[in-house]
Design an enzyme around this catalytic site. Sequence first.
Site, PDB file in Angstrom:
ATOM      1  N   GLY A  35       0.650  -1.075  -0.036  1.00 49.06           N
ATOM      2  CA  GLY A  35       0.316   0.010  -0.084  1.00 49.06           C
ATOM      3  C   GLY A  35       0.943   1.214   0.066  1.00 49.06           C
ATOM      4  CG  ASN A 110      -3.638  -6.842   5.558  1.00 48.98           C
ATOM      5  OD1 ASN A 110      -4.244  -6.329   4.029  1.00 48.98           O
ATOM      6  ND2 ASN A 110      -2.895  -7.474   5.242  1.00 48.98           N
ATOM      7  N   GLY A 111      -7.214  -6.001   4.858  1.00 47.23           N
ATOM      8  CA  GLY A 111      -7.940  -7.136   4.657  1.00 47.23           C
ATOM      9  C   GLY A 111      -9.688  -6.414   4.189  1.00 47.23           C
ATOM     10  CE1 TYR A 251       2.158  -7.551  -8.691  1.00 46.24           C
ATOM     11  CE2 TYR A 251       0.023  -6.742  -7.512  1.00 46.24           C
ATOM     12  CZ  TYR A 251       1.368  -6.682  -8.159  1.00 46.24           C
ATOM     13  OH  TYR A 251       1.661  -4.862  -8.043  1.00 46.24           O
TER      14      TYR A 251
END
Length: 589
Positions: A35, A110-111, A251
């Site tokens: 991010g 996070n999520g 990724y």
Amino acid sequence: MLDEVHEECGVFGISCNQSAAFNSILALHALQHRGQESFGVVTSNNDKLLSYHFQGQVSSVFDDIDEIKKSLPGDCAIGHVRYSTSGSKFGVQPMFGKSGKFGDFAIAHNGNLINISPIREQLIKQECVFQSDIDTEVVVHLTASGEKDSFLESFIYALKQIQGAYSFVAINQEVVIGVRDPSGIRPLVLGKLNGSYVLASETCALDIINAEFIREIEPGELVTISSDSKLASMFPFPKQKSSFCIFEYVYFSRPDSIMENRSIYDTRKEIGRILAKESPPKNNVDMIVPIPDSGIPAAIGYAKHSGLPMELGIIRNHYIGRTFIQPIPEIRKVRIKLKFNANKHILKGKNIILIDDSIVRGSTLRSIIVMLKDAGVKEIHLKISCPPIKHSCFYGIDTPECKDLIAANKSVEEIKEVIGIDSLAFLSIDGLYRAVKGEVRNNATPQYCDACFTGDYPIGQAVSPSLQITPPGTIFETTTGAPKNTAVNAPSAKSAGHGILPNIASKAAPIITIVIIGPPIPNFYYLSATAPFLQITPSGVIFETTTGAPKNTAVNAPSAKSAGHGILPNIASKAAPIITIVIIGPPMP
């Protein structure tokens, strides 16, 4: 690469460390790939929480690091890097909360949470004031407004109200907390720096501060680190099947990180090897060319297996961020042009295999193909080191809506023509599983979350506030006296609560037809479904029948001609503010 949906971020926490703020900033720099819009750090010092938030990348503040350290005293800290896939495009975490019972606290996440809209509505009715539309703030309010006396108990209470994929770190004056969702979809690891425990999204954040990796936080596990550096572990949630996100291997994770005791770098090389085995090169190919940086490990594996040389035919400008992690389309478009350059000297007159990790919209690849052809490349054979991405992610990876995913709307041959290449091959889903886990996919109970490839969502999908669904087995209670499971207009239905579309693959209900009762919805895909796939037709039509029944008539799924596979989109619409979904068929367990 990809674009637009639910939050992908990185989190960090550290306890009992005299350089807590400085180590947090270093760790967040290592997590920057997760991010790039903003970052924040909160420290605990003498019963006070202090914060620093910045709109931009971590490296932008290195010149001011001494001043930042002075402003953030304290030996415990949490930190966060953010890409806004859920909520406002501009916002920072950790987010603060305040309770009359246990004081100030801060939370970072996070999520993505998939049942957040009805909870937010209820909190607003309870006069909670929201400063953003970020789902993390819902957890902050749930924690602050709970009836429990301690921060830990209140935080656990809040987590029991939510559903989704998450890794949280939290802090107050007494404790640092780390917790992972019961399905373990998002990563969280535990490390130690001398006597200080450390929490992070990836092990690369431990490496930069010279912390030792201890283990991963288990799915559903919550750990507390006290002010005297004592670690405690608990499992406060019902146990669920582990469904770690397989796309972390493809990724998102940095190649120097370790996940599930596996090297991401080695796994991606193995992915390339299996890709070469499944889709070997033609005899006239001169070289393997990766799209840097994420395509390089797979290209190494492909080149080693095929015996062809790998060359850096594309040079990346490393001062430009990821095109996937850029939320504004105009910025993405300009950055593609600035990001890559063809190495013309080695490419002119050559036939190449081009390797990338994935195709999402295909727009970035089209620009790269034009660049390569301008450099004199004769033939381009594209190999993709993951299966086609056909479904949106609701669990924390920023993917477009299904209508914008090129593989969801076009065949391999059509994609080849659109991008302008000579051939195209994707890694199979079983090939990906072999590379990651050494075994094929268990179709009955998949070992990982692979919903972006298969549409198999292990914990359901995000829903609109106006989507009303009752528990599986009962559709709704009506106010008209009609029996359960009867198709009635939405205004006459009393919903048993908001929720998510249940998994329709069921031995008890092998054939399910979903009918939407209500006025037509602009730009919306009506749905019919047969297990194990969800099938959608063009907007305004449920399906064409083979029985002669008119459009939008509820008929059994076998008589429906589907226009393709897809997912349930957001149905919030001014034309149809309330929609009832009626499931025709036997009860679903």
